[in-house]
Design a protein around this motif. Structure first.
Motif, PDB file in Angstrom:
ATOM      1  N   THR A  14       0.791  -1.232   0.000  1.00  0.00           N
ATOM      2  CA  THR A  14       0.000   0.000   0.000  1.00  0.00           C
ATOM      3  C   THR A  14       0.821   1.279   0.000  1.00  0.00           C
ATOM      4  N   HIS A  15       2.132   1.175   0.208  1.00  0.00           N
ATOM      5  CA  HIS A  15       2.930   2.405   0.218  1.00  0.00           C
ATOM      6  C   HIS A  15       4.364   2.111  -0.207  1.00  0.00           C
ATOM      7  N   PRO A  16       5.050   3.115  -0.772  1.00  0.00           N
ATOM      8  CA  PRO A  16       6.455   2.933  -1.170  1.00  0.00           C
ATOM      9  C   PRO A  16       7.378   3.034   0.051  1.00  0.00           C
ATOM     10  N   ALA A  17       8.654   2.788  -0.157  1.00  0.00           N
ATOM     11  CA  ALA A  17       9.636   2.955   0.909  1.00  0.00           C
ATOM     12  C   ALA A  17       9.884   4.445   1.151  1.00  0.00           C
ATOM     13  N   PHE A  18      10.172   4.774   2.403  1.00  0.00           N
ATOM     14  CA  PHE A  18      10.504   6.144   2.762  1.00  0.00           C
ATOM     15  C   PHE A  18      11.765   6.157   3.607  1.00  0.00           C
ATOM     16  N   CYS A  19      12.459   7.277   3.561  1.00  0.00           N
ATOM     17  CA  CYS A  19      13.595   7.499   4.443  1.00  0.00           C
ATOM     18  C   CYS A  19      13.285   8.725   5.301  1.00  0.00           C
ATOM     19  N   ILE A  20      13.184   8.503   6.612  1.00  0.00           N
ATOM     20  CA  ILE A  20      12.890   9.577   7.553  1.00  0.00           C
ATOM     21  C   ILE A  20      14.186   9.960   8.265  1.00  0.00           C
ATOM     22  N   ARG A  21      14.534  11.221   8.203  1.00  0.00           N
ATOM     23  CA  ARG A  21      15.707  11.705   8.937  1.00  0.00           C
ATOM     24  C   ARG A  21      15.241  12.638  10.051  1.00  0.00           C
ATOM     25  N   ALA A  22      15.923  12.556  11.191  1.00  0.00           N
ATOM     26  CA  ALA A  22      15.501  13.322  12.359  1.00  0.00           C
ATOM     27  C   ALA A  22      16.708  13.920  13.067  1.00  0.00           C
ATOM     28  N   ASP A  23      16.431  14.924  13.893  1.00  0.00           N
ATOM     29  CA  ASP A  23      17.475  15.685  14.588  1.00  0.00           C
ATOM     30  C   ASP A  23      17.569  15.214  16.041  1.00  0.00           C
ATOM     31  N   ARG A  24      18.567  14.382  16.356  1.00  0.00           N
ATOM     32  CA  ARG A  24      18.728  13.886  17.724  1.00  0.00           C
ATOM     33  C   ARG A  24      19.125  15.001  18.696  1.00  0.00           C
TER      34      ARG A  24
END
Length: 238
Positions: free
Chosen positions: A125-135
């Protein structure tokens, strides 16, 4: 008659007793958990019986303890199944810690190795994603005060409701307030547990109640088993 051919009488009696209790209680909120516990115990017993018939040895039986967690108002109880640590008699594992990190970017592809992002794998149902975050700006290694698995009253999907301590509640309100007005995807935060992304909700205002719901990378990702397991891991050692 030996154990390999005899019906699992003890588990059957437990199964029937729990079902009878649920019927007599008028279908309160704990009912589905009791029924699930009874059915699961009977399935394990029957599986053990089938394995014995084909000569498969079982070194040791797993001991399953039932921990009851009462809701604050005392009105509802939920049954959690706890797997004790090896050699122990209770849940002595260290609690999993949560990190709540402001999202900096979300791109439609898997993260490259070593990039520091969190990959949401593709599904039907959805494509791959890359989530980046600020530690650096986020809340890292937070131990929650409580976590419980429950079904959404809106769409019936499973989720884990997490409650933060009073100090972390203040930090969480400040964090969500600081990102609420940012454009998407920077108005979202990543929920990271044991290095894995468990949620990526968006906010429109500061969350002051100190509670958040973990539903998975996408709503509907959690099953009853994964939600209860995650709640136990977050609540471990209490």
């Amino acid at each position: 008659m030996n154990d390999s051919t005899e019906h699992p009488l003890h588990e059957t009696l437990l199964h029937d007793a729990l079902h009878a209790h649920v019927r007599e209680s008028g279908g309160n909120a704990a009912g589905p958990y009791l029924v699930g516990l009874a059915d699961g115990a009977l399935q394990v017993a029957r599986r053990r019986q089938r394995l014995a018939r084909v000569g498969v040895g079982i070194a040791a039986a797993a001991v399953v303890a039932t921990a009851w967690v009462a809701v604050a108002d005392g009105a509802t109880q939920h049954a959690h199944v706890v797997q004790p640590a090896a050699g122990g008699t209770g849940n002595t594992e260290k609690a999993a810690l949560i990190s709540i990190l402001p999202v900096t970017s979300s791109t439609e592809h898997a993260c490259t190795h070593g990039s520091g992002g969190y990959t949401v794998h593709a599904s039907a149902t959805h494509p791959a994603f890359c989530i980046r975050a600020d530690r650096a700006r986020g809340m890292t290694d937070v131990r929650v005060t409580s976590a419980k698995a429950e079904k959404s009253t809106i769409d019936g999907t499973w989720q884990v409701e997490v409650t933060l301590s009073s100090a972390d509640r203040t930090r969480f309100a400040a964090l969500t307030g600081s990102i609420a007005a940012a454009p998407s995807p920077r108005n979202g935060f990543a929920i990271v547990i044991d290095g894995k992304l468990w949620g990526n909700p968006y906010v429109t205002s500061s969350i002051t109640g100190g509670r958040l719901e973990i539903v998975g990378a996408f709503v509907g990702d959690l099953t009853s088993a994964t939600a209860h397991d995650l709640a136990l891991r977050l609540d471990a050692g209490r």
